[in-house]
Design an enzyme around this catalytic site. Structure first.
Site, PDB file in Angstrom:
ATOM      1  N   LYS A   1       0.829  -1.210   0.000  1.00 10.13           N
ATOM      2  CA  LYS A   1       0.000   0.000   0.000  1.00 10.13           C
ATOM      3  C   LYS A   1       0.860   1.255   0.000  1.00 10.13           C
ATOM      4  O   LYS A   1       1.809   1.380   0.782  1.00 10.13           O
ATOM      5  CB  LYS A   1      -0.865  -0.035   1.272  1.00 10.13           C
ATOM      6  CG  LYS A   1      -1.821   1.136   1.419  1.00 10.13           C
ATOM      7  CD  LYS A   1      -3.131   0.877   0.722  1.00 10.13           C
ATOM      8  CE  LYS A   1      -4.021   2.108   0.710  1.00 10.13           C
ATOM      9  NZ  LYS A   1      -3.677   3.080  -0.355  1.00 10.13           N
TER      10      LYS A   1
ATOM     11  N   LEU B   1      -4.678   7.742  -0.825  1.00  8.71           N
ATOM     12  CA  LEU B   1      -3.452   7.353  -0.120  1.00  8.71           C
ATOM     13  C   LEU B   1      -3.607   7.163   1.386  1.00  8.71           C
ATOM     14  O   LEU B   1      -2.729   7.543   2.170  1.00  8.71           O
ATOM     15  CB  LEU B   1      -2.347   8.389  -0.382  1.00  8.71           C
ATOM     16  CG  LEU B   1      -1.852   8.474  -1.827  1.00  8.71           C
ATOM     17  CD1 LEU B   1      -0.840   9.603  -1.964  1.00  8.71           C
ATOM     18  CD2 LEU B   1      -1.232   7.154  -2.268  1.00  8.71           C
TER      19      LEU B   1
ATOM     20  N   ASN C   1       5.994   0.687  -1.976  1.00 10.94           N
ATOM     21  CA  ASN C   1       5.424   1.761  -2.793  1.00 10.94           C
ATOM     22  C   ASN C   1       5.363   3.052  -1.992  1.00 10.94           C
ATOM     23  O   ASN C   1       4.832   3.077  -0.880  1.00 10.94           O
ATOM     24  CB  ASN C   1       4.029   1.352  -3.273  1.00 10.94           C
ATOM     25  CG  ASN C   1       3.435   2.360  -4.235  1.00 10.94           C
ATOM     26  OD1 ASN C   1       2.987   3.427  -3.827  1.00 10.94           O
ATOM     27  ND2 ASN C   1       3.438   2.026  -5.508  1.00 10.94           N
TER      28      ASN C   1
ATOM     29  N   CYS D   1      -0.192   9.384  -8.525  1.00 13.28           N
ATOM     30  CA  CYS D   1      -1.510   9.167  -7.924  1.00 13.28           C
ATOM     31  C   CYS D   1      -2.427  10.352  -8.260  1.00 13.28           C
ATOM     32  O   CYS D   1      -2.123  11.493  -7.946  1.00 13.28           O
ATOM     33  CB  CYS D   1      -1.423   9.011  -6.416  1.00 13.28           C
ATOM     34  SG  CYS D   1      -3.037   8.605  -5.717  1.00 13.28           S
TER      35      CYS D   1
ATOM     36  N   LYS E   1       6.831   4.778 -10.852  1.00 13.71           N
ATOM     37  CA  LYS E   1       5.494   4.404 -11.342  1.00 13.71           C
ATOM     38  C   LYS E   1       4.846   5.608 -12.020  1.00 13.71           C
ATOM     39  O   LYS E   1       4.626   6.644 -11.400  1.00 13.71           O
ATOM     40  CB  LYS E   1       4.637   3.909 -10.172  1.00 13.71           C
ATOM     41  CG  LYS E   1       3.263   3.409 -10.597  1.00 13.71           C
ATOM     42  CD  LYS E   1       2.550   2.717  -9.438  1.00 13.71           C
ATOM     43  CE  LYS E   1       1.160   2.255  -9.826  1.00 13.71           C
ATOM     44  NZ  LYS E   1       0.499   1.510  -8.729  1.00 13.71           N
TER      45      LYS E   1
ATOM     46  N   THR F   1      -3.639   4.554 -12.510  1.00  9.75           N
ATOM     47  CA  THR F   1      -5.020   4.628 -12.997  1.00  9.75           C
ATOM     48  C   THR F   1      -5.246   5.818 -13.925  1.00  9.75           C
ATOM     49  O   THR F   1      -4.586   6.846 -13.818  1.00  9.75           O
ATOM     50  CB  THR F   1      -5.997   4.731 -11.819  1.00  9.75           C
ATOM     51  OG1 THR F   1      -5.617   5.847 -11.002  1.00  9.75           O
ATOM     52  CG2 THR F   1      -5.967   3.478 -10.982  1.00  9.75           C
TER      53      THR F   1
ATOM     54  N   GLY G   1      -2.229  -2.650 -15.493  1.00 12.24           N
ATOM     55  CA  GLY G   1      -3.401  -1.944 -15.946  1.00 12.24           C
ATOM     56  C   GLY G   1      -4.405  -2.935 -16.510  1.00 12.24           C
ATOM     57  O   GLY G   1      -4.312  -3.338 -17.661  1.00 12.24           O
TER      58      GLY G   1
END
Lengths: 305, 245, 305, 245
Positions: C47, C75, C102, C133, C168, C196, C246
């Site tokens: 997470k 988050l 992460n 994010c 990322k 995303t 994805g």
């Protein structure tokens, strides 16, 4: 149930309802006239037309994806002269309303030439200028991904024609608001979005991209949330009308798009799966409006902004 | 062209990965052998085009191969279930050009549309020969069905496990004389046949399709007489108009 | 069936297979250990962790979409100190391999601070730095949408830690290749993508965005074609390993991603719908490889480039 | 927590837009009343969380309202069909705190989980009172089922078409004394009850969920004792730990 009003006004012309079949999914209209009377539509946007005839990309041009599809047709069309001499007269026999003329090009002169020719046609009510087709190498992509070139094409077309000009935007950008504002600054009468998202599938048997073109444009319900977000962002950025599209396949989707700021809503891939999709969506609007307490559909335009 | 709801009456395996489905529903839009239908399958976005094996008023017979997720789901459908189908798609074969001694050549799932074609030609008193080609005997089907119609049948298998060893073109000499031909099958087979045949004839092509009824331009090809949509001006092209890619 | 080799090498560490549960869909691992032995995984990405504890966004944080979902969790995490003092010891009881840490942040100092602390942990094998994010206002978004800031964060983290750093990337950009190259230039040991896609749904009853945050991140099978295209573009742009993700939900999807250039493949939303998703995908790899004539999975990495 | 395939044995409408589904399958992971299950519905991506109305070894009863496409599809499923279900999710009610005279208060589809709770409490010899609240009589259900268990039942309808006119809080005086309470229903009802009750009690909350088992943090809330996940440390929270938003 109270009487429902579904009419909207798109750049000065009243539409009986906000549902518009999207370019590239409705041909030049007459194929669908074999299924139903297409005069129930507010209008439709015909197949993207270019200055010269085009075959487009090699096949395969189509791939299935989860809740969607990829296409890489590559703007196949008979060229603007044949569209005017053959397609529009044929359309006149089954469609008595103004049609939206979708135009693509590869340089400013192309756009201006094709738009001018089509704007002279009595049947054409709006010009939808595609600055975003992701399939053609060195083609429309570049215009739609830079605010400067979006402005340039908009300005050039607006200087050349007096009919309403709607710029169709690419979603493959970092900041859709910036592009929308550039089109507004260039004099656009409206913007429409989203064109397809650039995607790909791989044929595992050949270990190569499945589409002959490599990549293709993703459409269908899969893209609806992305489309809705971009319509919402664009509608917040500009004052001109926004035509929303991207994965719309139900009357409820139409209402969501309108809440996000769309004055009218184009329906694309759904037509390919169900030729009656637009007719059924239009017929379904009053019940869906009733469900959410809407009597005049105009009242929800931008309600969620 | 027509959209209709069909009820599945039968759905059975007839060879390795090959299924036969019978359905009841409105077949009025199907006017020629060699046309196809486009079937909506639950959970998948695009319809799946399948050539018509046989059709009579109210009755539709399809034969399909399970190649991916879509056709696999189709094979799992049960009698009584309903299917949303667009019917009467494509031009189909022109039977008026057959002459008295037509040869029908099919490879794999290119065989099914030849069944209705043979039926029509035989009902018109034509002497019909049929060549069917498969990879292996376990994948072969419809030999006795064609014979029951009164056709002369020649089977070719790539591994020689049934009939003539080789491709459909290797069965041409066994089949002997013919005055015209009709073909359906994978492109390499059609190409080989194009070269191996001396008479005129008609070829039915396959392509990945978006809509199946001419709207999306997803399945276009170049021909001597201009661009054609496999789903609309095709899937059948005359030998003389074909431009191989 | 010939013996199948599924092992890959990610930045110097051998993974038994390329399947990695994606950050935000696998917690800190132990929830899934109740369903199966998570040591079958190559590794997993925990997470997203920040310097300070965060509650994240208000609810609703989740919405359904066609073949996918939107999330706007924002988050939520206990902060790096508690992750180290509580989560990692708890994880140690059910996972004996190196985990991918992460990390998110809101300024360069945040990233450096959090990465340094986590890099000191024996259990951490890789740092996955989320510069993308889309949920946090004024947060990660800006870093991932500009090549300059992607470079800056990469450089700063690389200067601070010696463990492999994987950046990322956000898919909400015009040119993913440019961002990928900036990360490579900044010294990244690898990149992972896509995070995303920014999306939205509207609650027609309230005529407001459904998510409390307004917009959210789209994931699930719907985005697979876009993800595959971006992995393919990024893999063509850089020489460092690419971790693809994805919408991956099957062994075949893993192979497509690898053909597009991915060295390893993260699986996200699928874990939420089916807690056994990663285990089943790993178990399905040999049969799927057999189907396409692959004996060593490494041989297809980048086959479609 | 456990994933299992259940077979639907019954699926019937019991009130306006309310359905009762009985299923056969492994219920071992369900350990407390007030837990929920997460049901995979064909064609939809996310599972749908539904509270457990009743469970016995091998038997599961769910009551759900058709609110959208997912629950509508669920309502169309037929006996014999299989459903992929995650069971034993959430903390459920703590029955050890009930005292001898617990009051159970449910609104709409908040009523079902109280059924199993009443069953357990009554089996422990507690005197159970139940208040159920609905919009209108046509949406009411399970009055006689609760009575058959031996509970004292008070029904409230907003329009007064059945029982006491008003909300569940308007039925509190009629229900009289109680030493503890358990509640489930929409948040405005829970909030009103929170204010109207004098004793301690437990509330079961609803939230949009991603996974239902604690992985995605999609359903978090703030409490006196820190952040909690409705799907994992909830859906039941004690009155004392609630922080209303």
């Amino acid at each position: 149930m109270a009487v429902k009003s579904t009419s909207v006004n798109l750049c000065g012309t009243e539409l009986a309802n906000p549902v518009i079949p999207a370019s590239g999914t409705f041909g030049y209209g007459y194929e669908f006239a074999e299924f139903y009377d297409i005069n129930v539509l507010g209008t439709f946007s015909f197949k993207g037309t270019t200055r010269e005839p085009r075959f487009g990309n090699e096949t395969p041009r189509i791939a299935e994806t989860p809740a969607g599809m990829l296409n890489a047709v590559g703007l196949q069309n008979p060229g603007v002269d044949k569209v005017i001499s053959e397609e529009l007269p044929r359309l006149a026999k089954c469609f008595e309303k103004k049609v939206m003329a979708n135009v693509s090009g590869f340089c400013r002169e192309d756009y201006v030439y094709t738009c001018k020719k089509l704007a002279e046609c009595e049947q054409v009510g709006w010009l939808e200028v595609n600055i975003s087709c992701p399939n053609v190498h060195g083609g429309g992509m570049s215009f739609g991904t830079s605010a400067a070139s979006a402005y340039e094409i908009t300005r050039a077309v607006k200087d050349a024609v007096s009919k309403p000009v709607i710029i169709k935007l690419s979603p493959n950008v970092t900041d859709i608001s910036e592009i929308a504002r550039a089109c507004e600054a260039g004099g656009a009468d409206g913007i429409s979005l989203i064109n397809t998202l650039l995607g790909m599938r791989i044929d595992l048997r050949r270990r190569r991209p499945l589409l002959a073109n490599g990549t293709g444009g993703l459409s269908g319900p899969a893209v609806f949330p992305v489309a809705l977000r971009m319509v919402w962002q664009a509608a917040k950025a500009v004052k001109i009308p926004v035509v929303g599209m991207g994965g719309v396949s139900s009357a409820a989707d139409v209402l969501e798009m309108m809440c996000a700021g769309a004055t009218a809503v184009e329906v694309g891939a759904a037509n390919l799966v169900d030729p009656y999709a637009c007719r059924d969506i239009i017929n379904g609007l009053p019940d869906e409006m009733e469900k959410y307490g809407v009597n005049d559909i105009k009242e929800i335009i931008g309600a969620a902004l | 062209m027509k959209q209709a709801l069909f009820e599945i009456t039968e759905n059975k395996k007839i060879a390795d990965n090959v299924f036969l489905m019978r359905l009841a529903g409105d077949t009025d839009a199907i006017t020629r052998p060699g046309q196809f239908v486009n079937v909506k399958i639950g959970g998948l976005f695009l319809r799946r085009p399948i050539s018509v094996c046989d059709s009579e008023p109210g009755l539709l017979t399809l034969i399909y191969k399970t190649v991916g997720g879509g056709t696999k789901r189709l094979s799992e459908m049960q009698p009584g279930e309903k299917a949303d189908i667009l019917t009467g798609l494509g031009n189909g074969y022109d039977v008026s050009l057959s002459g008295d001694t037509p040869l029908l050549v099919g490879g794999g799932v290119g065989v099914p549309p030849l069944y209705k074609l043979a039926k029509v030609l035989i009902s018109q008193g034509k002497h019909v020969k049929v060549i069917t080609g498969f990879n292996t005997a376990a994948e072969a089907f419809f030999t006795k069905e064609f014979r029951a119609l009164g056709a002369e049948v020649f089977v070719a298998t790539a591994d020689g496990s049934e009939g003539i060893k080789g491709f459909v073109t290797d069965a041409l000499s066994a089949a002997g004389e013919y005055g015209y031909f009709y073909a359906c099958g994978p492109e390499p087979m059609l190409k080989a046949l194009y070269r191996a045949t001396k008479t005129s004839g008609q070829f039915s092509f396959e392509e990945r399709m978006g809509c199946g009824f001419g709207a999306c331009m997803g399945c276009s090809c170049r021909t001597v007489t201009g661009y054609k949509r496999i789903c609309r001006e095709g899937p059948v092209l005359c030998k003389e108009e074909i431009l191989w890619r």
